[in-house]
Design an enzyme around this catalytic site. Structure first.
Site, PDB file in Angstrom:
ATOM      1  N   CYS A   5       0.902  -1.332  -0.055  1.00  0.00           N
ATOM      2  CA  CYS A   5      -0.036  -0.057   0.041  1.00  0.00           C
ATOM      3  C   CYS A   5       0.815   1.281   0.023  1.00  0.00           C
ATOM      4  CB  CYS A   5      -1.074  -0.090   0.970  1.00  0.00           C
ATOM      5  SG  CYS A   5      -2.041  -1.501   1.384  1.00  0.00           S
ATOM      6  N   HIS A  32      -3.618   7.217   2.313  1.00  0.00           N
ATOM      7  CA  HIS A  32      -4.066   5.900   1.795  1.00  0.00           C
ATOM      8  C   HIS A  32      -5.280   5.330   2.262  1.00  0.00           C
ATOM      9  CE1 HIS A  32      -4.278   1.600   0.791  1.00  0.00           C
ATOM     10  NE2 HIS A  32      -3.870   1.317   2.062  1.00  0.00           N
ATOM     11  N   ASN A  87      -9.847  -0.650  -0.450  1.00  0.00           N
ATOM     12  CA  ASN A  87      -8.468  -0.656  -0.482  1.00  0.00           C
ATOM     13  C   ASN A  87      -8.043  -0.979  -1.609  1.00  0.00           C
ATOM     14  OD1 ASN A  87      -5.776  -0.690   0.086  1.00  0.00           O
ATOM     15  ND2 ASN A  87      -6.137  -1.505   2.157  1.00  0.00           N
TER      16      ASN A  87
END
Length: 322
Positions: A110, A249, A279
């Site tokens: 990520c 994020h 996500n």
């Protein structure tokens, strides 16, 4: 001189799954998922990481007014390549005819786009490259167990990209870090060991699915993200109040709200699209950045913070002038 984002692009697959869709085979509900994550739906690709990366790259090139021939560095943040080799970046190069570009994939999950952008900054300011294409592209739908409601409800597919060049304004400060000793809080096993020297009874059978200690990751995120943001702002000589937007994020709405509260940032300065994307790992920040750029919500010269965290464990923050 500094590295500066000249243009952005993104791509989300047409296919998607809503929370109600997932409830058809999982013991869950739209209310249960939304209350815990803030996610309503997630996009799912029928192609793969490379095709999404190419489409996001094409949009970024057009937005920047830069041709394929001008790109001499391609960096792709991804944890879900279509092939172990050739790399996603090399396949993007082939698709777009960027024959003179150096290509490299960066595996920081990520945090991948931030690590790639920081690498572009190093290449460009050292004179090793002049114009870079930085991409985050993920096909997370292939590494989640669709029978595990603890993970599959969280993730989606997509890609975001940025064209980065040299300018007097741009990246002001970077803070990055990793903590490998905590890495198994968020693992995704690879191909199990199978070779002639291995006893047949010991051959691995573990599936390559994401596994997650959700509580550990939550605690890590709400502690680490404020710390890295503060360090990067201090290094840049910028106050929290001077920042127009914080692009975090998009992992979980509760995490974003807690981080904002910790840093005393009003939520209107924290763009979110997690409700519609889930996500998307390395694609998360560039997807959001492109969305805000294309609707005219970014003003040249204003200060931004990009910050994320993920498997590794890893984290990073970048303070920049847009």
């Amino acid at each position: 001189m500094r590295a500066r984002i000249l243009g952005t692009g993104s791509y989300l697959p047409e296919g998607y799954l809503t929370n109600d869709d997932l409830a058809q085979w999982l013991d869950t509900s739209d209310t249960w998922i939304r209350e815990r994550t803030g996610i309503r739906e997630r996009h799912i690709t029928k192609t793969g990481t490379v095709e999404m990366a190419v489409k996001a790259a094409e949009a970024a090139l057009a937005n920047a007014g830069v041709t394929s021939e001008e790109i001499d560095l391609i960096l792709v943040g991804t944890m879900t390549p279509d092939y172990f080799c050739p790399s996603v970046s090399c396949q993007v190069q082939a698709e777009l005819g960027m024959e003179h570009a150096v290509c490299m994939d960066i595996g920081a999950a990520c945090s991948g786009f931030l690590f790639a952008l920081a690498t572009a900054q190093a290449y460009l300011t050292s004179g090793m490259a002049r114009t870079a294409l930085v991409i985050g592209s993920e096909t997370l739908s292939k590494v989640v167990d669709w029978s595990d409601r603890g993970t599959c409800v969280l993730f989606g597919d997509g890609a975001g990209a940025a064209v980065v060049g040299i300018d007097e304004k741009g990246v002001l400060a970077i803070d990055m870090g990793s903590k490998g000793s905590k890495g198994m809080a968020l693992p995704c096993p690879g191909i199990p060991l199978q070779n002639p020297l291995q006893d047949a009874s010991e051959e691995g059978s573990q599936k390559s699915y994401i596994q997650m200690d959700g509580q550990e990751i939550f605690k890590f995120a709400i502690r680490t993200v404020p710390e890295t943001v503060r360090r990067s702002l201090q290094a840049a000589g910028v106050c929290v109040g001077d920042v127009s937007h914080f692009f975090f994020h998009q992992a979980n709405r509760r995490i974003l709200e807690t981080v904002a509260k910790n840093l005393r940032i009003p939520l209107e300065k924290v763009p979110m699209n997690i409700e519609r994307t889930g996500n998307t790992a390395a694609a998360s920040i560039p997807l959001l950045l492109d969305e805000w750029n294309r609707k005219g919500s970014l003003v040249r010269g204003e200060k931004l913070v990009l910050s994320g965290f993920g498997a590794g464990l890893s984290w990073g923050s970048i303070v920049m002038e847009w």
